[in-house]
Design an enzyme around this catalytic site. Structure first.
Site, PDB file in Angstrom:
ATOM      1  N   ASN A 212       0.809  -1.049  -0.168  1.00  0.00           N
ATOM      2  CA  ASN A 212      -0.002   0.087   0.129  1.00  0.00           C
ATOM      3  C   ASN A 212       0.760   1.195   0.024  1.00  0.00           C
ATOM      4  OD1 ASN A 212       0.363   0.879   2.865  1.00  0.00           O
ATOM      5  ND2 ASN A 212      -0.399  -1.458   3.330  1.00  0.00           N
ATOM      6  N   PRO A 308      -1.753 -11.736  10.517  1.00  0.00           N
ATOM      7  CA  PRO A 308      -1.998 -11.600  11.755  1.00  0.00           C
ATOM      8  C   PRO A 308      -2.222 -10.101  12.208  1.00  0.00           C
ATOM      9  CG  PRO A 308       0.255 -12.140  11.369  1.00  0.00           C
ATOM     10  CD  PRO A 308      -0.305 -12.215  10.162  1.00  0.00           C
ATOM     11  N   LYS A 342     -13.181   0.293  16.329  1.00  0.00           N
ATOM     12  CA  LYS A 342     -11.907  -0.237  16.309  1.00  0.00           C
ATOM     13  C   LYS A 342     -11.089  -0.390  17.609  1.00  0.00           C
ATOM     14  CE  LYS A 342     -10.257   0.000  12.027  1.00  0.00           C
ATOM     15  NZ  LYS A 342      -9.834   0.886  10.773  1.00  0.00           N
TER      16      LYS A 342
END
Ligand code: CTP
Length: 411
Positions: A212, A308, A342
Site C-alpha cells: 500500500n 496476523p 476499532k
C-alpha cells in the site's frame, strides 16, 4: 524545540546544497541559531551571500583568513556550537573526515571539534554503495558520527536509489532528536517502546507483492518523538524510502508475519504504538518461482489468507501486555465512529484516527488531522505536521505514565 541551540552547518559541494538553504530556515523557525562553513566546492552550488542572508551571520570559508583567525579561530569555531551538521555530506568530505585530513576549514573544524557531529549524506547511488564510501561511513559511525539518510529516490543525475539527501525537515527532526534529549527531562527514560511504521509487503511470487501507499512518515516521527523524550525505542519498519530515525533501534521487515515476529522479539515493553499500514491479507501460498503467463490461459487466481493482527495481538490481556497500546485508524468515512469501534474490537487503549479519504489525502503528505480516541472520549486535534502530531502524542503518553507535563510543551 531548538530554542537557544547553536548549529554549525558545513555545506560541502553537492547538488543537494540547495536544500541546506531550506534547512537553515527550518532550524531558525525551531529557534536554533545557524552559522555556516562553506567549502570551496560548496560555493559552486550555493553562494556565501544566500547562506549569510538566511543565517543572518557571517559565513566562514577561508582557512587562512587572518581576520577569521584573529576574531574566531577554527578551534573556537568548532566548539562554539552545540552540534556540527554536515549537509550535504559528500563522498569527498566523508573520506576526508574518515582519514582525519585537515586540508580546508571544513575538515579542520570537523577534526578539531569536541561536539557531536551529524552527517546528511548526498551523492550518486554508485558513489554511496562504493566499498570506499561504505568503509568510510562505517569508520565514522564507529567514531560516533551520527547519520541521517540518505533516502531512496530519483537523483539529479537521472539515476534512482539510495543517495538522495534527507529532506530539510527530516534533518531538522534528527537534530532535535540529538539535541533535545540532553536539555529536556526525558520523562520517558526507562520506558521501553515498540513502534510499527510503513507498509508491509506480501509476496505473491519472488518478483510481485501486495502492498500500500504508506510512507512511514508518521510512524517514524512517533519513534523519534518517543526517543526524544527518553524512551528506549525499537522501530519496526516496513519498506519505506525515508531514513532511519536517529537514536532509535530500527528493525527492517517486509511482511506482516515478520513485523509481528520483530515486535514480539523486542521482549517486555511498556508501550506500543502501531502506526504501520499492515496489509490485511497475504497470498495463501506464494509461488516459489515467477508466475508465468500462458497463452490463452485466464489470469491466475491468487488465494488470500488473513495476516496476523499485530495491534490486536499486542493488546491481548495478559502479564506480557504493555501498559499502553496505541493504534491508528486510517478511515475514508465515518472516521470517529469507526475508530471507537476499532478501539474496542482490537482491545487497544487509544486510537489515533486519521482521515485518508482522497479529498484529504494524508498518504505521503507532511500534515495530518487526527482525533485521539480513548476510554474517556474523543479529542479533536488541529491540523498539525506529522512531527507535531508525534510530539503531541509522545507528550500525552508521558502524561499517561504519570510523568511531568513538560513533555506537552510542544502543544
Ligand atoms: N493493524 C495491525 N495489524 C494488522 C492490521 C492492522 O497491527 N494486520 C493495526 C494498524 O497498525 C493500525 C490499526 O491496526 O494501528 C488499524 O489499522 P486499519 O488498517 O485502519 O484497520 P484494519 O484492522 O485493517 O480494519 P479495516 O481495514 O477493516 O478498517
Amino acid at each position: 524545540m531548538l530554542k537557544g541551540k547553536r548549529i554549525l552547518l558545513i555545506v560541502a559541494g553537492g547538488i543537494a546544497a540547495f536544500k541546506s538553504l531550506e534547512l537553515i530556515r527550518r532550524l531558525r523557525e525551531r529557534g536554533a541559531s545557524v552559522r555556516c562553513v562553506l567549502t570551496e566546492s560548496g560555493a559552486k552550488f550555493v553562494t556565501p551571500l544566500s547562506l549569510q542572508a538566511l543565517s543572518e551571520d557571517r559565513v566562514y570559508s577561508d582557512m587562512f583568513s587572518l581576520t577569521d583567525e584573529s576574531e574566531m579561530g577554527h578551534i573556537q569555531l568548532s566548539r562554539d556550537a552545540d552540534l556540527l551538521v554536515v549537509a550535504p555530506a559528500t563522498a569527498d568530505i566523508m573520506a576526508r573526515m574518515a582519514s582525519g585530513m585537515a586540508d580546508d576549514l571544513a575538515a579542520t573544524v570537523l577534526l578539531a571539534t569536541d561536539k557531536p557531529v551529524l552527517a546528511a549524506p548526498a551523492m550518486n547511488v554508485r558513489m554511496w554503495t562504493h566499498a570506499a564510501t561504505v568503509a568510510n561511513v562505517q569508520t565514522l559511525k564507529q567514531r560516533g558520527v551520527h547519520f541521517v539518510g540518505p533516502n531512496d529516490g530519483a537523483m539529479a543525475c537521472n539515476e534512482f536509489g539510495p543517495g538522495r539527501m534527507s529532506e530539510p525537515s527530516e534533518i531538522a527532526d534528527a537534530i532535535e532528536g540529538l539535541l533535545v534529549p540532553a536539555a529536556a527531562e526525558r520523562p520517558l527514560a526507562g520506558k521501553r517502546a515498540v513502534v510499527t511504521s510503513g507498509p508491509t509487503r506480501e509476496a505473491i511470487d519472488p518478483v510481485r507483492y501486495i502492498s500500500n501507499h504508506s510512507s512511514g512518515k508518521q510512524g517514524h516521527a512517533i519513534a523519534s518523538a518517543l526517543a526524544a523524550l527518553g524512551a528506549d525505542v525499537t522501530l519496526v519498519s516496513g519498506p519505506v524510502a525515508i531514513a532511519d530515525p536517529v537514536g532509535v533501534a530500527t528493525v527492517h521487515v517486509d511482511s506482516a508475519d515478520q513485523m509481528l515476529a520483530a515486535c514480539l522479539a523486542a521482549g517486555r515493553i511498556d508501550l506500543a504504538v502501531c502506526a504501520a499500514a499492515v496489509a490485511d491479507w497475504k497470498a495463501a501460498r506464494p509461488a516459489g518461482s515467477k508466475i508465468k503467463k500462458k497463452a490463452g490461459a485466464p489470469p491466475p487466481g491468487i488465494e488470500l489468507a488473513p495476516n496476523p493482527d499485530i495491534l490486536a495481538t499486542l493488546s491481548k490481556p495478559g502479564p506480557q501486555r504493555p501498559a499502553l497500546v496505541v493504534g491508528f485508524a486510517a478511515e475514508t468515512e465515518n472516521l470517529v465512529a469507526n475508530a471507537i469501534d476499532k478501539r474496542q474490537r482490537k482491545g487497544c487503549d487509544w486510537i489515533v484516527a486519521n482521515d485518508v479519504s482522497p479529498a484529504v489525502g494524508t498518504f505521503g503528505s507532511e500534515r495530518n488531522t487526527v482525533h485521539l480516541v480513548s476510554a474517556s472520549g474523543v479529542e479533536d486535534w488541529p491540523t498539525l505536521t506529522k512531527g507535531e502530531v508525534a510530539m503531541r502524542l509522545a507528550g500525552r503518553i508521558a502524561l499517561h505514565f504519570g510523568l511531568p507535563p513538560k513533555a506537552e510543551a510542544a502543544e
